[in-house]
Design an enzyme around this catalytic site. Structure first.
Site, PDB file in Angstrom:
ATOM      1  N   ILE A  14       0.879  -1.534  -0.264  1.00  0.00           N
ATOM      2  CA  ILE A  14      -0.349   0.002  -0.324  1.00  0.00           C
ATOM      3  C   ILE A  14       0.924   1.484  -0.034  1.00  0.00           C
ATOM      4  CG2 ILE A  14      -0.497   0.481   2.529  1.00  0.00           C
ATOM      5  CD1 ILE A  14      -3.076   0.264  -0.355  1.00  0.00           C
ATOM      6  N   LYS A  90      -5.925   1.539   8.331  1.00  0.00           N
ATOM      7  CA  LYS A  90      -6.541   0.187   8.612  1.00  0.00           C
ATOM      8  C   LYS A  90      -6.184  -0.757   8.398  1.00  0.00           C
ATOM      9  CE  LYS A  90      -7.857  -1.580   6.438  1.00  0.00           C
ATOM     10  NZ  LYS A  90      -7.693  -2.813   4.559  1.00  0.00           N
ATOM     11  N   ASP A 167      -9.678  -7.949   6.814  1.00  0.00           N
ATOM     12  CA  ASP A 167      -8.786  -6.497   6.722  1.00  0.00           C
ATOM     13  C   ASP A 167      -9.845  -5.964   5.888  1.00  0.00           C
ATOM     14  OD1 ASP A 167      -6.297  -5.356   6.798  1.00  0.00           O
ATOM     15  OD2 ASP A 167      -6.211  -5.759   4.055  1.00  0.00           O
TER      16      ASP A 167
HETATM   17  P1  NAP Z   1       2.786  -5.517   2.937  1.00  0.00           P
HETATM   18  O1  NAP Z   1       2.644  -5.469   1.674  1.00  0.00           O
HETATM   19  O2  NAP Z   1       3.241  -6.837   3.536  1.00  0.00           O
HETATM   20  O3  NAP Z   1       3.523  -4.321   3.104  1.00  0.00           O
HETATM   21  C1  NAP Z   1       3.648  -3.970   4.639  1.00  0.00           C
HETATM   22  C2  NAP Z   1       5.021  -3.282   5.083  1.00  0.00           C
HETATM   23  O4  NAP Z   1       5.108  -3.678   6.885  1.00  0.00           O
HETATM   24  C3  NAP Z   1       6.421  -4.504   5.282  1.00  0.00           C
HETATM   25  O5  NAP Z   1       6.602  -4.478   3.495  1.00  0.00           O
HETATM   26  C4  NAP Z   1       7.340  -3.935   6.290  1.00  0.00           C
HETATM   27  O6  NAP Z   1       7.899  -3.050   5.550  1.00  0.00           O
HETATM   28  C5  NAP Z   1       6.389  -4.035   7.582  1.00  0.00           C
HETATM   29  N1  NAP Z   1       6.282  -4.565   8.142  1.00  0.00           N
HETATM   30  C6  NAP Z   1       6.374  -4.272   9.561  1.00  0.00           C
HETATM   31  N2  NAP Z   1       5.972  -5.342  10.124  1.00  0.00           N
HETATM   32  C7  NAP Z   1       6.038  -6.202   9.840  1.00  0.00           C
HETATM   33  C8  NAP Z   1       5.656  -8.193   9.502  1.00  0.00           C
HETATM   34  N3  NAP Z   1       5.636  -7.885  11.084  1.00  0.00           N
HETATM   35  N4  NAP Z   1       5.234  -8.228   8.597  1.00  0.00           N
HETATM   36  C9  NAP Z   1       4.871  -7.731   7.129  1.00  0.00           C
HETATM   37  N5  NAP Z   1       5.062  -6.762   6.904  1.00  0.00           N
HETATM   38  C10 NAP Z   1       5.893  -5.308   7.904  1.00  0.00           C
HETATM   39  O7  NAP Z   1       1.059  -5.290   3.356  1.00  0.00           O
HETATM   40  P2  NAP Z   1       0.145  -3.833   3.134  1.00  0.00           P
HETATM   41  O8  NAP Z   1      -0.631  -4.268   2.397  1.00  0.00           O
HETATM   42  O9  NAP Z   1       0.545  -2.813   2.495  1.00  0.00           O
HETATM   43  O10 NAP Z   1      -1.010  -3.641   4.387  1.00  0.00           O
HETATM   44  C11 NAP Z   1      -0.122  -2.798   5.215  1.00  0.00           C
HETATM   45  C12 NAP Z   1      -1.256  -2.283   5.837  1.00  0.00           C
HETATM   46  O11 NAP Z   1      -2.115  -1.427   5.033  1.00  0.00           O
HETATM   47  C13 NAP Z   1      -2.017  -3.058   6.195  1.00  0.00           C
HETATM   48  O12 NAP Z   1      -2.704  -2.855   7.766  1.00  0.00           O
HETATM   49  C14 NAP Z   1      -3.163  -3.405   5.257  1.00  0.00           C
HETATM   50  O13 NAP Z   1      -4.804  -3.739   5.986  1.00  0.00           O
HETATM   51  C15 NAP Z   1      -3.080  -1.389   4.871  1.00  0.00           C
HETATM   52  N6  NAP Z   1      -3.872  -1.234   3.583  1.00  0.00           N
HETATM   53  C16 NAP Z   1      -3.522  -2.731   2.683  1.00  0.00           C
HETATM   54  C17 NAP Z   1      -4.447  -2.348   1.464  1.00  0.00           C
HETATM   55  C18 NAP Z   1      -3.324  -2.899   0.264  1.00  0.00           C
HETATM   56  O14 NAP Z   1      -4.350  -3.011  -0.930  1.00  0.00           O
HETATM   57  N7  NAP Z   1      -2.104  -3.953  -0.061  1.00  0.00           N
HETATM   58  C19 NAP Z   1      -5.353  -1.186   1.063  1.00  0.00           C
HETATM   59  C20 NAP Z   1      -5.223  -0.491   1.596  1.00  0.00           C
HETATM   60  C21 NAP Z   1      -4.463  -0.568   2.922  1.00  0.00           C
HETATM   61  P3  NAP Z   1       9.486  -2.956   5.164  1.00  0.00           P
HETATM   62  O15 NAP Z   1       9.504  -3.610   4.331  1.00  0.00           O
HETATM   63  O16 NAP Z   1       9.553  -1.525   4.626  1.00  0.00           O
HETATM   64  O17 NAP Z   1      10.157  -2.516   6.425  1.00  0.00           O
END
Ligand code: NAP
Length: 306
Positions: A14, A90, A167
């Site tokens: 995101i 969120k 989620d």
């Molecule tokens: P993601 O791709 O897994 O990225 C999360 C990032 O957070 C990781 O790249 C890492 O960043 C960091 N991180 C720190 N602790 C972590 C852990 N224990 N496990 C995994 N990552 C960890 O997730 P995302 O989809 O971006 O989602 C992040 C947040 O945004 C969530 O709360 C989600 O509900 C929200 N969100 C997501 C979307 C979507 O479409 N994916 C849409 C709206 C909101 P570093 O590599 O920089 O350390």
């Protein structure tokens, strides 16, 4: 115009898909740094901790936190300890107890805290809220069904206890709690857990909204066309929000709502909060998720394979 220097924390899907391009297009924010365990976005310096980032960039005033919900408590405490205003993705936290402390922590530190709900900023939401005002609601149906393999490929955290299909589902709840005039009261719920996971892959929720039934269905295993729809039957006609509330129709006729992106509006609201030194920390969508775990019957379904 004031320009707020901001850093992103957690550079995952995101952050790259929405936060980086939205900040780049904004004349109100400047992306100065990233706090990441991996690669920062191109052209942005990366640091392992908020302390290291703040030491290198003492002029950073705010952070936008894009890590998964579990572990936010420490990240937010760190940010506040470094005199940063805070905006979070969120869902807000791992538990209600944690989430309920954030605004107070920020107030004590003299900082602004914004718990965002990006779906509330979808283009159809505000026109829908206005149209519903004063109408009698007879029935609400929510179908929020997507394929986790497409939207969360390889994300292990999504299957941690308490998350799963909530989620994306919490996005629908964030819209409902904003547009409906009365509070929702959960009556019953069914949570379906894959045999090999600790989080639900599908959920049915039955609420009351005053006298009106509200049926909510979340599914993380929907192949083919994806569905993010809310249908509301009222004494003044039928309202439909579709495509994640970016489209609105009344009695089957599309309503022009514009096409400004959710994240453009989200950052604009953060700027307004910074200007007025107000926090915004509505936890109502998250409380409904906790209620589902309190009241819900649990059923085991087939194992989930990516
Ligand atoms: P993601 O791709 O897994 O990225 C999360 C990032 O957070 C990781 O790249 C890492 O960043 C960091 N991180 C720190 N602790 C972590 C852990 N224990 N496990 C995994 N990552 C960890 O997730 P995302 O989809 O971006 O989602 C992040 C947040 O945004 C969530 O709360 C989600 O509900 C929200 N969100 C997501 C979307 C979507 O479409 N994916 C849409 C709206 C909101 P570093 O590599 O920089 O350390």
């Amino acid at each position: 115009m004031t320009v707020t220097k901001i850093a992103l924390v957690g550079i995952g899907k995101i952050a790259r898909d929405q936060h980086v391009p939205t900040i780049a297009a904004s004349d109100r924010f400047e992306l100065v740094a990233a706090v990441t365990g991996h690669e920062p976005p191109e052209g942005v310096p990366g640091y392992r901790t908020i302390a290291q980032m703040k030491e290198a960039h003492p002029d950073v005033q705010a952070v936008s936190i894009c890590t998964p919900p579990r572990g936010r408590m420490k990240v937010i405490a760190d940010a506040l300890a470094h005199d940063l205003d805070v905006m979070i993705e969120k869902p807000p936290a791992a538990t209600i107890s944690e989430a309920a402390t954030f605004a107070g922590m920020a107030e004590k530190a003299g900082r602004i805290f914004y718990a965002t709900w990006h779906s509330r900023e979808a283009a159809g939401v505000e026109p829908a809220r206005k149209w519903l005002n004063g109408k009698e609601i007879h029935r609400v149906d929510v179908n929020w069904k997507e394929d986790v393999r497409v939207w969360h490929p390889g994300q292990e955290w999504i299957w941690e206890p308490g998350i799963g299909v909530f989620d994306p589902g919490i996005n629908a709840l964030s819209v409902l709690t904003h547009i409906l005039p009365e509070p929702l009261m959960l009556k019953s719920a069914e949570l379906r857990f894959p045999a090999n996971r600790d989080a639900p892959i599908a959920v049915d929720l039955d609420f009351d909204h005053g006298q009106a039934p509200v049926r909510v269905e979340f599914d993380f295993d929907q192949r083919g066309p994806q569905t993010w729809d809310i249908d509301i039957e009222t004494d003044g006609g039928h309202l439909k929000l579709s495509k994640g509330a970016s489209q609105l129709a009344i009695d089957g006729k599309p309503v022009e709502v514009g096409d400004e992106s959710e994240y453009t509006r989200l950052y604009r609201h953060f700027a307004e909060l910074l200007d007025s030194r107000q926090s915004d920390a509505d936890l109502s969508p998250f409380r409904h998720v906790a209620d589902a775990f309190l009241l819900g019957r649990r059923r085991e379904v087939g194992a989930f394979e990516e």
